[in-house]
Design a protein around this motif. Structure first.
Motif, PDB file in Angstrom:
ATOM      1  N   SER A 232       0.905  -1.173  -0.110  1.00  0.00           N
ATOM      2  CA  SER A 232      -0.045  -0.107  -0.084  1.00  0.00           C
ATOM      3  C   SER A 232       0.735   1.345   0.142  1.00  0.00           C
ATOM      4  N   PRO A 233       1.386   1.784  -1.146  1.00  0.00           N
ATOM      5  CA  PRO A 233       2.081   2.922  -1.245  1.00  0.00           C
ATOM      6  C   PRO A 233       1.799   3.986  -0.527  1.00  0.00           C
ATOM      7  N   LEU A 234       0.467   4.316  -0.408  1.00  0.00           N
ATOM      8  CA  LEU A 234       0.142   5.430   0.535  1.00  0.00           C
ATOM      9  C   LEU A 234       0.481   5.395   1.764  1.00  0.00           C
ATOM     10  N   MET A 235       0.806   4.310   2.364  1.00  0.00           N
ATOM     11  CA  MET A 235       1.206   3.937   3.528  1.00  0.00           C
ATOM     12  C   MET A 235       2.898   4.487   3.859  1.00  0.00           C
ATOM     13  N   ALA A 236       3.550   4.722   2.777  1.00  0.00           N
ATOM     14  CA  ALA A 236       4.832   5.286   2.741  1.00  0.00           C
ATOM     15  C   ALA A 236       5.072   6.456   3.703  1.00  0.00           C
ATOM     16  N   GLU A 237       6.133   6.371   4.627  1.00  0.00           N
ATOM     17  CA  GLU A 237       6.258   7.603   5.348  1.00  0.00           C
ATOM     18  C   GLU A 237       7.430   8.594   4.605  1.00  0.00           C
ATOM     19  N   GLU A 258      -8.308   7.001  -4.206  1.00  0.00           N
ATOM     20  CA  GLU A 258      -6.817   6.639  -3.541  1.00  0.00           C
ATOM     21  C   GLU A 258      -5.719   6.854  -4.623  1.00  0.00           C
ATOM     22  N   GLY A 259      -5.935   6.701  -5.996  1.00  0.00           N
ATOM     23  CA  GLY A 259      -5.006   7.003  -6.716  1.00  0.00           C
ATOM     24  C   GLY A 259      -4.537   8.676  -6.722  1.00  0.00           C
ATOM     25  N   GLU A 260      -5.624   9.203  -6.660  1.00  0.00           N
ATOM     26  CA  GLU A 260      -5.421  10.889  -6.603  1.00  0.00           C
ATOM     27  C   GLU A 260      -4.951  11.257  -5.376  1.00  0.00           C
ATOM     28  N   ALA A 261      -5.106  10.579  -4.362  1.00  0.00           N
ATOM     29  CA  ALA A 261      -4.478  10.830  -2.816  1.00  0.00           C
ATOM     30  C   ALA A 261      -2.857  10.506  -3.129  1.00  0.00           C
ATOM     31  N   TYR A 262      -2.548   9.725  -3.704  1.00  0.00           N
ATOM     32  CA  TYR A 262      -1.212   9.326  -4.098  1.00  0.00           C
ATOM     33  C   TYR A 262      -0.562  10.461  -4.735  1.00  0.00           C
ATOM     34  N   GLY A 263      -1.063  10.756  -5.808  1.00  0.00           N
ATOM     35  CA  GLY A 263      -0.540  12.022  -6.633  1.00  0.00           C
ATOM     36  C   GLY A 263      -0.543  13.011  -5.631  1.00  0.00           C
ATOM     37  N   ARG A 264      -1.315  13.414  -4.711  1.00  0.00           N
ATOM     38  CA  ARG A 264      -1.294  14.547  -3.785  1.00  0.00           C
ATOM     39  C   ARG A 264      -0.111  14.477  -2.970  1.00  0.00           C
ATOM     40  N   ALA A 265       0.296  12.983  -2.410  1.00  0.00           N
ATOM     41  CA  ALA A 265       1.165  12.665  -1.384  1.00  0.00           C
ATOM     42  C   ALA A 265       2.492  12.861  -2.068  1.00  0.00           C
ATOM     43  N   LEU A 266       2.618  12.486  -3.255  1.00  0.00           N
ATOM     44  CA  LEU A 266       3.857  12.481  -3.855  1.00  0.00           C
ATOM     45  C   LEU A 266       4.381  14.053  -4.127  1.00  0.00           C
TER      46      LEU A 266
END
Length: 316
Positions: A232-237, A258-266
């Motif tokens: 779950s890459p969204l869990m990466a610190e 969740e895909g868009e959330a990963y984009g924001r996190a990146l």
């Protein structure tokens, strides 16, 4: 959405397989569908050696476009919930990708769960990417920045995890990655998921919450391990130092949020990211026929991304 199409999708849902019991049947059906009509694609292939302890060879099939317009090599990890899909069933999609981008496409035949659960498939993808980035001449390239990671659905998850692993272990990372409606989080239960798209689109459309949860159970049997950043890459610190990223989502896909959330996190971690949502589209866009408008929309955005100069990167 057109009411008739919505009805057809609901009827399809009633006829769904139980993925935990029927995954082998689904694999056979996918291969049969991909072979109709018989494929006529130029597809030389090579093997690369993974980083697995047994030194196993990972099959890679290379698709050459009818007209090569770019020097980039798209290193592709297919979807299928880590359980289904392979080189054969994704041959039509990869041939389309090659022709519409003008790039060579290298499709990786990584090991599948449940016979080979996490991290087997990831090790195959990681080993292939690492060796090509270290020795681009193997793929007929002089510049490793011409290698672009691409993955759809579970393959998008694998592409993101490969980029994380490469950075963490101090290897050269790719300059760019394209994540197509990827799986980025471990929880797809409508009652507990943090994402509204799971509740809005997890029942009536092409991919359901139940299917994703079944796939996840087959891929990673230990519930605690599903929170691992490589599942779950969204869990990466730490998401720093990641490739320039194009993140494409589908509006009517339960994985959209969740895909868009990963984009924001990146982006928050300082990476260059472009996120594009395909309106009124379902999960699995790149497997559509070439004449489909959503497919054309996706490749217009991909073309624009490939035409951009990647950010300068550390060569280590």
């Amino acid at each position: 959405m057109n009411p008739l199409l919505r009805l057809a999708l609901r009827l399809l849902r009633l006829a769904r397989f139980d993925m935990r019991e029927d995954y082998e049947r689904v694999r056979r059906l996918q291969r049969q569908l991909a072979s109709l009509p018989p494929a006529r694609y130029r597809s030389p292939s090579w093997d690369t050696v993974s980083d697995g302890e047994d030194g196993r060879r990972v099959p890679v099939r290379v698709f050459t476009p009818r007209e090569q317009r770019r020097e980039d090599l798209l290193l592709f990890f297919h979807g299928g919930g880590w359980v289904t899909g392979d080189i054969e069933s994704y041959t039509p999609a990869c041939a389309t990708m090659a022709d519409l981008t003008g790039c060579r496409v290298a499709s990786v035949d990584y090991r599948l769960a449940p016979e080979h659960p996490f991290p087997a498939g990831l090790e195959d993808c990681y080993g292939t990417a690492r060796r090509l980035l270290e020795d681009p001449a193997r793929a007929g390239l002089g510049d490793p920045d011409r290698i672009v990671l691409v993955g759809d659905s579970a393959g998008g998850n694998l592409a993101a995890a490969v980029s994380l692993l490469l950075r963490e272990r101090g290897h050269r990372t790719p300059s760019r990655q394209i994540l197509l409606y990827p799986v980025m989080h471990w929880d797809h239960d409508p009652e507990t998921s943090p994402f509204a798209s799971v509740r809005s689109h997890g029942e009536d459309y092409r991919l359901t919450s139940t299917e994703v949860q079944d796939y996840m159970e087959l891929y990673v049997s230990d519930p605690a391990m599903r929170r691992n950043r490589l599942v779950s890459p969204l869990m990466a610190e730490d998401l720093s130092g990641q490739p320039d990223t194009l993140l494409l989502t589908a509006e009517l896909d339960l994985l959209c949020d969740e895909g868009e959330a990963y984009g924001r996190a990146l982006a928050e971690a300082g990476n260059r990211v472009r996120t594009h949502r395909v309106e009124q589209a379902l999960h699995g866009i790149i497997t559509l026929p070439r004449f489909a408008r959503p497919l054309r929309d996706v490749y217009e955005v991909i073309d624009e991304f490939l035409d951009e100069e990647p950010a300068a990167r550390d060569a280590s």
